[in-house]
Motif scaffolding. Structure first.
Motif, PDB file in Angstrom:
ATOM      1  N   CYS A  15      27.766  40.963  38.926  1.00  0.00           N
ATOM      2  CA  CYS A  15      28.432  42.142  39.483  1.00  0.00           C
ATOM      3  C   CYS A  15      29.589  42.611  38.618  1.00  0.00           C
ATOM      4  CB  CYS A  15      28.923  41.817  40.890  1.00  0.00           C
ATOM      5  SG  CYS A  15      30.197  40.552  40.899  1.00  0.00           S
ATOM      6  N   CYS A  51      25.652  34.596  37.013  1.00  0.00           N
ATOM      7  CA  CYS A  51      25.619  35.028  38.418  1.00  0.00           C
ATOM      8  C   CYS A  51      24.734  34.089  39.233  1.00  0.00           C
ATOM      9  CB  CYS A  51      25.066  36.451  38.481  1.00  0.00           C
ATOM     10  SG  CYS A  51      24.818  37.046  40.158  1.00  0.00           S
ATOM     11  N   HIS A  52      25.181  33.793  40.451  1.00  0.00           N
ATOM     12  CA  HIS A  52      24.512  32.810  41.302  1.00  0.00           C
ATOM     13  C   HIS A  52      23.913  33.443  42.550  1.00  0.00           C
ATOM     14  CE1 HIS A  52      23.946  28.591  42.211  1.00  0.00           C
ATOM     15  NE2 HIS A  52      24.640  28.611  43.311  1.00  0.00           N
ATOM     16  N   CYS A  86      29.722  32.416  38.015  1.00  0.00           N
ATOM     17  CA  CYS A  86      29.463  31.791  39.313  1.00  0.00           C
ATOM     18  C   CYS A  86      28.507  30.605  39.262  1.00  0.00           C
ATOM     19  CB  CYS A  86      28.988  32.850  40.295  1.00  0.00           C
ATOM     20  SG  CYS A  86      30.324  34.006  40.709  1.00  0.00           S
TER      21      CYS A  86
HETATM   22 FE1  F3S Z   1      29.199  38.505  41.237  1.00  0.00          FE
HETATM   23 FE2  F3S Z   1      27.000  37.127  41.044  1.00  0.00          FE
HETATM   24 FE3  F3S Z   1      29.270  35.889  41.226  1.00  0.00          FE
HETATM   25  S1  F3S Z   1      27.263  38.946  42.177  1.00  0.00           S
HETATM   26  S2  F3S Z   1      30.584  37.205  42.363  1.00  0.00           S
HETATM   27  S3  F3S Z   1      28.613  37.218  39.562  1.00  0.00           S
HETATM   28  S4  F3S Z   1      27.406  35.285  42.198  1.00  0.00           S
END
Ligand code: F3S
Ligand code: SAH
Ligand code: SF4
Length: 460
Positions: A15, A51-52, A86
């Protein structure tokens, strides 16, 4: 702390928070002599900012690391590999165990410590994992902000306390934390001085922002509406946006800013996830479909032309055909300009992962296709309605074809124009001549537009 130039390659997933963090990591590493390069092969340090949120996103981390390992070996082992973001936070130990080519792992609230970590791995001493939650300390330790375009994110709020039952963010990003208004305004001023025209205030739940007011203001803590007014007053800031919001935190003052602040773009991303009250409850969203629609009504009363975007999850555990149809009904009622829709992904450690009645993959596929079909038709309708209008477009980069420039309308529609050389970094007025469901084609009619033009045009 300077050194011979070293190549830095950061690959960003996920994100807007990760996009911001990647920029800040560049700022942190610059005094050590790291400068961006265009390919990982040419880099001394590669950072995967991960990203998780869904299973697929997490899998990407491990497949990408496999590729980097081979690259590292081919280069004689010189390349350093860091995993941030993440997945680093959630599975740091696992990453170090599964992929020995990884040199260090750093969580989203710890990357201000990258310089010490790099020094430690050079000496081959000490810990290779930093995943503490210390948002406040991080912001204090970050250096001045460098911009790389006319639109810039500023992180104002980090973390999440909402605990939607499907979501990993409260675990990967920690508790909600709001930066003080003074620190945010200082960052906005640094950016405006570098020619930035659009400030995007970002947070996992940006409208939960409740920070210390500017020094000199006797009031109590401020809300996001007040912060937006404050940022919009900074010279050179022609557009302000904020993302992503939660319906529960959409307060009256924030809604009022949409009527009052000319620079505030007429666009709101307000994820709803589902239109079924039963599912919203099981998701722990803490509002009903009717309450969501009521907020939309208030926002439209404040700014009739506002473009509305949202996120949806299909196939949450227990979602019946009827529940799903309630989602379609809500979509028909709101009429969105754009939206993201996802198949529910079962995330380890979240409450929904253990719920009964997980929905079949085939059913999720079918519902996703139906929802996307409706959302895409709405996006096309929204975009078609702007054909023939003149809109101020902030041009952010070169387009695919030579001499094409790409920018964004106030409604967050991508707009491309021919003969656009020289427009990048500026707001210019374009007449919209064609629309697809995902972008517009424009023709420049005037080379300078202002936010005030945008407002008067938008309500015309
Ligand atoms: Fe964003 Fe993905 Fe972390 S949507 S807050 S990068 S889990
Ligand atoms: N803080 C924002 C969204 C963060 S995550 C909010 O509350 O709206 C971005 C989007 O990913 C969410 O809005 C949701 O639609 C989707 N998402 C999150 N977890 C998911 C999961 N387990 N499966 C599928 N989609 C998910
Ligand atoms: Fe996740 Fe819900 Fe927090 Fe958004 S509000 S980040 S969906 S837990």
């Amino acid at each position: 702390m300077s050194g011979a130039p070293k190549g830095l390659y950061i690959k960003t997933y996920g994100c807007q928070m990760n996009v911001y963090d990647s920029e800040r990591m560049r700022d942190v590493l610059k005094p050590l002599g790291y400068a961006p390069v265009n390919a990982p092969e040419a880099a001394d340090l590669v950072v995967l900012n991960t990203c998780h949120i869904r299973e697929k996103a997490t899998e990407k981390t491990f497949s990408e690391l496999g590729k980097l390992k081979r690259m590292k070996e081919a280069g004689g082992g010189r390349m350093r590999i860091a995993v941030a973001g993440c997945v680093a936070q959630a599975e740091g130990d696992e990453i170090l165990r599964r992929q020995p080519a990884v040199d260090l792992v750093v969580g989203p609230q710890s990357y201000h410590r990258l310089p010490e970590m790099i020094a430690r791995i050079a000496r081959e001493t000490g810990d290779r994992l930093e995943t503490d939650f210390a948002a406040e300390e991080k912001f204090d330790a970050l250096p001045a902000r460098a911009s790389d375009g006319p639109s810039a994110f500023i992180s104002v709020q980090e973390g999440c306390d909402k605990f939607c039952t499907f979501c990993v963010v409260p675990y990967t990003r920690g508790a909600e934390f709001s930066r003080a208004a003074d620190a945010i305004a200082a960052e906005a001023r640094q950016l405006a001085r570098q020619g930035v025209k659009e400030i995007v205030l970002i947070g996992q739940n940006v409208n939960a922002w409740h920070g210390a007011p500017p020094s000199g203001d006797a009031g109590r803590g401020w809300g996001l509406g007040q912060l937006i007014r404050h940022i919009a007053r900074i010279g050179g800031v022609e557009r302000v946006r904020y993302t992503t919001s939660h319906p529960l935190d959409m307060d009256d003052d924030l809604i009022a800013t949409h009527a009052e602040v000319d620079q505030l773009a007429p666009f709101l991303h307000l994820p709803v996830q589902s239109g079924s009250d039963r599912i919203l409850k099981a998701m722990n969203r803490r509002h009903s479909a009717a309450e969501y629609l009521r907020i939309i009504e208030q926002v439209r009363a404040a700014r009739p032309d506002i473009a509305l975007a949202s996120d949806f999850i299909v196939g949450f555990p227990g979602e019946s055909e009827r529940d799903f149809e309630a989602t379609l009904d809500l979509v028909r009622e709101v009429r969105f300009s754009q939206a993201y829709a996802f198949k529910y992904s079962r995330r380890p450690g979240t409450p929904a992962a253990g719920m009964d009645l997980q929905v079949d993959e085939a059913v999720k596929e079918e519902r996703l296709a139906r929802l996307l079909d409706l959302l895409q038709r709405q996006a096309q309708t929204f975009n078609d309605a702007t054909v023939g209008r003149r809109l101020p477009v902030l041009f952010t980069r070169a387009g695919k074809h030579s001499d094409q420039a790409l920018g964004y309308s106030p409604y967050m529609q991508p707009v491309h124009v021919d003969n656009g050389a020289g427009l990048i970094g500026r707001i210019a007025e374009a007449e919209i001549v064609a629309a697809t469901m995902s972008s517009l084609t424009g023709r420049i009619v005037k080379e300078s537009g202002t936010a005030a033009d945008a407002a008067s045009e938008a309500v015309a």
